[in-house]
Write an enzyme that holds these catalytic residues in place. Structure first.
Site, PDB file in Angstrom:
ATOM      1  N   GLU A 231      -7.048   4.447   7.827  1.00 43.44           N
ATOM      2  CA  GLU A 231      -6.847   5.879   7.562  1.00 43.44           C
ATOM      3  C   GLU A 231      -8.080   6.477   6.889  1.00 43.44           C
ATOM      4  O   GLU A 231      -8.427   7.631   7.114  1.00 43.44           O
ATOM      5  CB  GLU A 231      -5.569   6.077   6.726  1.00 43.44           C
ATOM      6  CG  GLU A 231      -4.328   5.809   7.573  1.00 43.44           C
ATOM      7  CD  GLU A 231      -3.095   5.382   6.802  1.00 43.44           C
ATOM      8  OE1 GLU A 231      -3.040   5.553   5.570  1.00 43.44           O
ATOM      9  OE2 GLU A 231      -2.167   4.839   7.452  1.00 43.44           O
TER      10      GLU A 231
ATOM     11  N   GLY B  10       2.231   1.930  10.917  1.00 50.27           N
ATOM     12  CA  GLY B  10       3.174   3.034  10.775  1.00 50.27           C
ATOM     13  C   GLY B  10       3.865   3.416  12.074  1.00 50.27           C
ATOM     14  O   GLY B  10       4.495   4.471  12.162  1.00 50.27           O
TER      15      GLY B  10
ATOM     16  N   SER C 116       3.392  -2.394  10.461  1.00 50.88           N
ATOM     17  CA  SER C 116       4.848  -2.404  10.667  1.00 50.88           C
ATOM     18  C   SER C 116       5.496  -3.742  10.324  1.00 50.88           C
ATOM     19  O   SER C 116       6.388  -4.212  11.034  1.00 50.88           O
ATOM     20  CB  SER C 116       5.184  -1.983  12.105  1.00 50.88           C
ATOM     21  OG  SER C 116       4.668  -0.694  12.376  1.00 50.88           O
TER      22      SER C 116
ATOM     23  N   LYS D 291       0.083   4.241  -0.289  1.00 51.00           N
ATOM     24  CA  LYS D 291      -0.569   5.410   0.338  1.00 51.00           C
ATOM     25  C   LYS D 291      -0.385   6.654  -0.550  1.00 51.00           C
ATOM     26  O   LYS D 291      -0.343   6.534  -1.768  1.00 51.00           O
ATOM     27  CB  LYS D 291      -0.044   5.628   1.755  1.00 51.00           C
ATOM     28  CG  LYS D 291      -0.154   4.369   2.614  1.00 51.00           C
ATOM     29  CD  LYS D 291       0.011   4.650   4.070  1.00 51.00           C
ATOM     30  CE  LYS D 291       0.020   3.340   4.834  1.00 51.00           C
ATOM     31  NZ  LYS D 291      -0.017   3.504   6.275  1.00 51.00           N
TER      32      LYS D 291
ATOM     33  N   GLU E 190      -5.530  -5.157  10.608  1.00 48.52           N
ATOM     34  CA  GLU E 190      -4.515  -4.136  10.837  1.00 48.52           C
ATOM     35  C   GLU E 190      -4.832  -3.393  12.123  1.00 48.52           C
ATOM     36  O   GLU E 190      -5.612  -2.425  12.106  1.00 48.52           O
ATOM     37  CB  GLU E 190      -4.509  -3.136   9.682  1.00 48.52           C
ATOM     38  CG  GLU E 190      -4.226  -3.757   8.337  1.00 48.52           C
ATOM     39  CD  GLU E 190      -3.648  -2.731   7.384  1.00 48.52           C
ATOM     40  OE1 GLU E 190      -2.475  -2.869   7.026  1.00 48.52           O
ATOM     41  OE2 GLU E 190      -4.355  -1.769   7.027  1.00 48.52           O
TER      42      GLU E 190
ATOM     43  N   HIS F 292      -9.680   0.978   4.805  1.00 46.97           N
ATOM     44  CA  HIS F 292      -8.388   1.124   5.499  1.00 46.97           C
ATOM     45  C   HIS F 292      -8.612   2.056   6.696  1.00 46.97           C
ATOM     46  O   HIS F 292      -9.390   3.010   6.615  1.00 46.97           O
ATOM     47  CB  HIS F 292      -7.350   1.702   4.540  1.00 46.97           C
ATOM     48  CG  HIS F 292      -5.970   1.691   5.121  1.00 46.97           C
ATOM     49  ND1 HIS F 292      -5.541   2.637   6.021  1.00 46.97           N
ATOM     50  CD2 HIS F 292      -4.934   0.830   4.956  1.00 46.97           C
ATOM     51  CE1 HIS F 292      -4.286   2.355   6.377  1.00 46.97           C
ATOM     52  NE2 HIS F 292      -3.901   1.261   5.748  1.00 46.97           N
TER      53      HIS F 292
ATOM     54  N   ASN G  91       0.862  -1.185   0.000  1.00 48.00           N
ATOM     55  CA  ASN G  91       0.000   0.000   0.000  1.00 48.00           C
ATOM     56  C   ASN G  91       0.898   1.235   0.000  1.00 48.00           C
ATOM     57  O   ASN G  91       1.504   1.570   1.009  1.00 48.00           O
ATOM     58  CB  ASN G  91      -0.880  -0.043   1.265  1.00 48.00           C
ATOM     59  CG  ASN G  91      -1.715   1.216   1.425  1.00 48.00           C
ATOM     60  OD1 ASN G  91      -1.836   2.025   0.486  1.00 48.00           O
ATOM     61  ND2 ASN G  91      -2.297   1.392   2.598  1.00 48.00           N
TER      62      ASN G  91
HETATM   63  C1  PEP Z   1      -0.913   0.012   6.215  1.00 46.33           C
HETATM   64  O1  PEP Z   1      -1.151   1.204   6.253  1.00 46.33           O
HETATM   65  O2  PEP Z   1      -1.677  -0.739   5.599  1.00 46.33           O
HETATM   66  C2  PEP Z   1       0.278  -0.471   6.923  1.00 46.33           C
HETATM   67  C3  PEP Z   1       0.289  -1.707   7.326  1.00 46.33           C
HETATM   68  O3  PEP Z   1       1.311   0.408   7.129  1.00 46.33           O
HETATM   69  P1  PEP Z   1       2.760   0.068   7.773  1.00 46.33           P
HETATM   70  O4  PEP Z   1       3.261  -1.192   7.160  1.00 46.33           O
HETATM   71  O5  PEP Z   1       3.603   1.259   7.398  1.00 46.33           O
HETATM   72  O6  PEP Z   1       2.543  -0.054   9.259  1.00 46.33           O
END
Ligand code: PEP
Length: 261
Positions: free
Chosen positions: A104, A180, A216, A14, A174, A102, A12
């Site tokens: 976000e 993040g 992460s 973003k 998630e 997601h 992703n």
């Molecule tokens: C995401 O936003 O889907 C995500 C998992 O981000 P990160 O790997 O940076 O934590």
């Protein structure tokens, strides 16, 4: 023990990488994948909307074994929705996957469970594969309510979905506290939540769905999350922006396939 489901790793991107940078990353992925092809893992990348056309072109012309996802879509077919993009527009670009809900989008752009459910229906009705994102915020985890929270997110999106649509669904767990932040969920936490999510999926006749983990993920924690956490793959944010780090997660995943629980 060999697991029957193929693994799935989605990058992703973003709101990062303009179309020139995106094409460059696509080409780098192509080189790495040609040098070391994967066997058991489907690889998908989700560029920003404005990069989709360029990335699909490069992937098709250079025969890179990667499919393209959109990070978001509007649930409506067309009309007065300034700034939005429809499923049919994405299909025309050969987008095969769409991320839905997601965290976000949920937290910053008012995407509640009802909008998620409606969007999931539009996407699957159009025959496009949907990645339903779920996961609890930190205070819910601390209160011990994470399973109920995720159950509610899953059932509101999936209950009543017809059989054909259900076949197009994957789930990404998630936890918001891990996205993040550099704080990856432990294999134990992930394995408990995988079991929980799979039992909910069974209940809504969606047991075949692949269940990914996101938060992460990097090349160092990927193998234990597959082998001990029991995930069917990953949704990767930060580490998907560099070809080497993304491909090392993909390779690690692929190498773990035979040892997966
Ligand atoms: C995401 O936003 O889907 C995500 C998992 O981000 P990160 O790997 O940076 O934590």
């Amino acid at each position: 023990m060999t697991h029957h489901k193929r693994l799935l790793v989605i990058g992703n991107w973003k709101m990062n990488l303009d179309y020139v940078e995106a094409v460059h990353l696509g080409q780098q992925l192509g080189v790495l994948m040609k040098n070391k092809p994967v066997e058991h893992t489907d690889v998908v990348v989700a560029p920003p909307f404005v990069d989709l056309r360029s990335v699909t072109s490069i992937v098709e012309s250079e025969r890179i074994p990667v499919e393209i996802a959109s990070q978001h879509v509007n649930a409506n077919d067309n009309g007065a929705h300034t700034g939005e993009i429809s499923v049919s527009m994405l299909k025309r670009l050969n987008v095969k996957w769409i991320l839905i809900g997601h965290s976000e989008r949920r937290s910053m752009y008012a995407m509640n469970d009802d909008v998620v459910a409606t969007t999931l229906r539009s996407v699957t009705r159009a025959g496009v594969q949907a990645v339903l994102c779920v996961g609890e915020p930190t205070e819910v985890r601390h209160a011990g309510e994470h399973e109920a929270y995720v159950t509610a997110q899953l059932t509101s999106a999936l209950e009543g979905l017809d059989e054909k649509s259900r076949e197009l669904v994957s789930v990404a767990y998630e936890p918001i506290w891990a996205i993040g932040t550099g704080e990856t969920a432990t294999s134990q936490v992930v394995s408990e939540m995988m079991a929980h999510i799979r039992s909910v999926l069974e209940h809504v006749s969606c047991a075949h769905a692949r269940v990914l983990y996101g938060g992460s993920v990097n090349a160092d924690n990927a193998s234990s999350l597959v082998l001990e956490g029991g995930v069917d793959g990953f949704l990767v944010g930060g580490a998907s922006l560099k070809a080497e780090s993304f491909m090392s997660i993909v390779q690690t995943c692929d190498d773990c396939y035979d040892g997966k629980r």
